[in-house]
Design an enzyme around this catalytic site. Sequence first.
Site, PDB file in Angstrom:
ATOM      1  CD  GLN A 156      -2.374  -1.374   2.710  1.00 34.32           C
ATOM      2  OE1 GLN A 156      -3.341  -0.755   3.133  1.00 34.32           O
ATOM      3  NE2 GLN A 156      -1.734  -2.246   3.448  1.00 34.32           N
TER       4      GLN A 156
ATOM      5  CG  HIS B  42      -2.977   2.504  -1.653  1.00 38.55           C
ATOM      6  ND1 HIS B  42      -3.005   2.539  -0.278  1.00 38.55           N
ATOM      7  CD2 HIS B  42      -4.073   1.785  -2.021  1.00 38.55           C
ATOM      8  CE1 HIS B  42      -4.059   1.859   0.171  1.00 38.55           C
ATOM      9  NE2 HIS B  42      -4.718   1.389  -0.868  1.00 38.55           N
TER      10      HIS B  42
ATOM     11  N   GLY C 275       3.036  -4.501   8.944  1.00 41.73           N
ATOM     12  CA  GLY C 275       3.022  -3.050   9.126  1.00 41.73           C
ATOM     13  C   GLY C 275       1.816  -2.356   8.541  1.00 41.73           C
ATOM     14  CB  THR C 276      -1.084  -2.950   6.789  1.00 43.17           C
ATOM     15  OG1 THR C 276      -2.308  -2.287   6.463  1.00 43.17           O
ATOM     16  CG2 THR C 276      -1.292  -4.455   6.827  1.00 43.17           C
TER      17      THR C 276
HETATM   18  P1  OAD Z   1      -1.265   2.833   8.904  1.00 40.67           P
HETATM   19  O1  OAD Z   1      -0.549   4.069   9.291  1.00 40.67           O
HETATM   20  O2  OAD Z   1      -2.749   2.834   8.956  1.00 40.67           O
HETATM   21  O3  OAD Z   1      -0.774   1.626   9.827  1.00 40.67           O
HETATM   22  C1  OAD Z   1       0.583   1.393  10.068  1.00 40.67           C
HETATM   23  C2  OAD Z   1       0.705   0.139  10.905  1.00 40.67           C
HETATM   24  O4  OAD Z   1       2.082  -0.142  11.057  1.00 40.67           O
HETATM   25  C3  OAD Z   1       0.130   0.279  12.328  1.00 40.67           C
HETATM   26  O5  OAD Z   1      -0.740  -0.826  12.575  1.00 40.67           O
HETATM   27  C4  OAD Z   1       1.370   0.216  13.224  1.00 40.67           C
HETATM   28  O6  OAD Z   1       1.112  -0.460  14.460  1.00 40.67           O
HETATM   29  C5  OAD Z   1       2.328  -0.564  12.378  1.00 40.67           C
HETATM   30  N1  OAD Z   1       3.744  -0.290  12.629  1.00 40.67           N
HETATM   31  C6  OAD Z   1       4.335   0.841  13.067  1.00 40.67           C
HETATM   32  N2  OAD Z   1       5.667   0.701  13.117  1.00 40.67           N
HETATM   33  C7  OAD Z   1       5.936  -0.566  12.672  1.00 40.67           C
HETATM   34  C8  OAD Z   1       7.119  -1.312  12.460  1.00 40.67           C
HETATM   35  N3  OAD Z   1       8.331  -0.794  12.703  1.00 40.67           N
HETATM   36  N4  OAD Z   1       7.005  -2.572  12.008  1.00 40.67           N
HETATM   37  C9  OAD Z   1       5.801  -3.122  11.743  1.00 40.67           C
HETATM   38  N5  OAD Z   1       4.633  -2.463  11.922  1.00 40.67           N
HETATM   39  C10 OAD Z   1       4.703  -1.195  12.365  1.00 40.67           C
HETATM   40  O7  OAD Z   1      -0.713   2.435   7.468  1.00 40.67           O
HETATM   41  P2  OAD Z   1      -1.403   1.545   6.347  1.00 40.67           P
HETATM   42  O8  OAD Z   1      -2.054   0.346   6.919  1.00 40.67           O
HETATM   43  O9  OAD Z   1      -0.384   1.347   5.292  1.00 40.67           O
HETATM   44  O10 OAD Z   1      -3.670   5.368   1.910  1.00 40.67           O
HETATM   45  O11 OAD Z   1      -2.505   2.532   5.806  1.00 40.67           O
HETATM   46  C11 OAD Z   1      -3.258   2.161   4.688  1.00 40.67           C
HETATM   47  C12 OAD Z   1      -3.525   3.361   3.852  1.00 40.67           C
HETATM   48  O12 OAD Z   1      -4.104   4.405   4.645  1.00 40.67           O
HETATM   49  C13 OAD Z   1      -2.293   4.031   3.274  1.00 40.67           C
HETATM   50  O13 OAD Z   1      -1.841   3.401   2.079  1.00 40.67           O
HETATM   51  C14 OAD Z   1      -2.754   5.412   3.020  1.00 40.67           C
HETATM   52  C15 OAD Z   1      -3.460   5.663   4.317  1.00 40.67           C
HETATM   53  O14 OAD Z   1      -4.384   6.672   4.350  1.00 40.67           O
HETATM   54  C16 OAD Z   1      -3.823   6.426   1.117  1.00 40.67           C
HETATM   55  O15 OAD Z   1      -3.150   7.435   1.204  1.00 40.67           O
HETATM   56  C17 OAD Z   1      -4.863   6.195   0.081  1.00 40.67           C
END
Ligand code: OAD
Length: 256
Positions: free
Chosen positions: A105, A123, A192-193
Amino acid sequence: MDTTPLDLDPYLFEILSQANHIVALTGAGVSAESGIPTFRGEEGIWKKLKPQELASMKGFLKNPDRVTEWYQHRRDIIDKVKPNPGHIALAEMEKEFRNVTVITQNVDGLHQQAGSSNVIELHGNIYRNYCIDCGKRYDYGQMKKSEGVPVCDECGGYIRPDVVWFGESLPMAAFNEAERSAAAADVMFSVGTSAEVYPAAGLPRTAKAHNAYLVEINPQHTDISLIADDSIRKPSGEALPKILKQYLEWKKTSTD
Ligand code: OAD
């Protein structure tokens, strides 16, 4: 870094050793250790900034200069960072396993920089841009030279980043390929999502429905935790290299 091995179920190694297809669905967390902020959580971008203003067509048309500036600010951050051990471990899995697909993503291109050769960008990519009126494509170099919102040299329309904004559909070919990969996965890593944004968040469910072994890597609980076979509560830059290392050690001892 903590060098203690992860407490992994040896069943994961068995499945990995026989797997035809390994898939990783990645989100902002996989790039966090490179220095790119995530969207959600205490330090997340969407805590301070409004997605509807910065990541929607309506927001862009209302204030194109601001949105352009924000994307340039994000490119400036991404320009300065490098893939971290999590990206690198996923790329190295290609040497060990038959088919490895990374469905991301993220728009930062770090998986490709790390050497992953089969990356599906759900994305879009922040370095690509296109004219909102005629669709002409522009590369990053052309964008960097512009002041304020750049305009198309063919038709005068605004140029926007080729990323998926809220309210927009995912690129259809990429999503279809992601669904096919998820359905074919023997092992899926959800890395990491927050798994809050659909349709990407549905892919681990698709994999599970087709009998994949689902491993979540995330320091925090998410909805995926409820269906995961294993949840590793570690940063991906630590967990992914350890999974690969421990698998290789297991493989060596099981063939000795
Ligand atoms: P998020 O910011 O929603 O989630 C990030 C996740 O990574 C969280 O669950 C954290 O707990 C986890 N995290 C943080 N640090 C980490 C690490 N070092 N290792 C592993 N995990 C870690 O990001 P996405 O799920 O990518 O879309 O968000 C999805 C979409 O929402 C994005 O692509 C973007 C956003 O709005 C658009 O811009 C359309």
